[in-house]
Enzyme design. Sequence first.
Site: not given
Length: 130
Positions: A55, A62-63, A68, A83
């Site tokens: 994971s 931008e985010s 996983h 974003c």
Amino acid sequence: MKHLGRHVLAEIYGCEFDILNDIEKVEEIMVNAALEAGAEVRECVFHKFSPQGVSGVVVISESHLAIHTWPELGYAAVDVFTCGDKVNPWDACNYLTSQFRAKHMSARETKRGIFPVAEQLAEQQVAVNL
């Protein structure tokens, strides 16, 4: 309507076990997917599970990109949230699919932070202030 970001949830199937179970390889592929999409990488955190699975998250300006893996099933659950207009989350998803040597990828995109256009906001503000 304007939106702040695009969030792609991808189901990636038929991936190679040895790739999905290798924490260093998964991290490298995830970082390169972010770069391929035009993002600016900030930080990464990845964890290897026992007996298998990885994971992790790649934080971008931008985010984020998150993953996983279930190597025993050849499956990876991925989300790519970007974003602004500079980064294309689909470029990252397509890159991941290729690098995991997947047989199939299905995905859907959700617009995040949907707002009325600026003029509508201004009209609503004026109406509230009356």
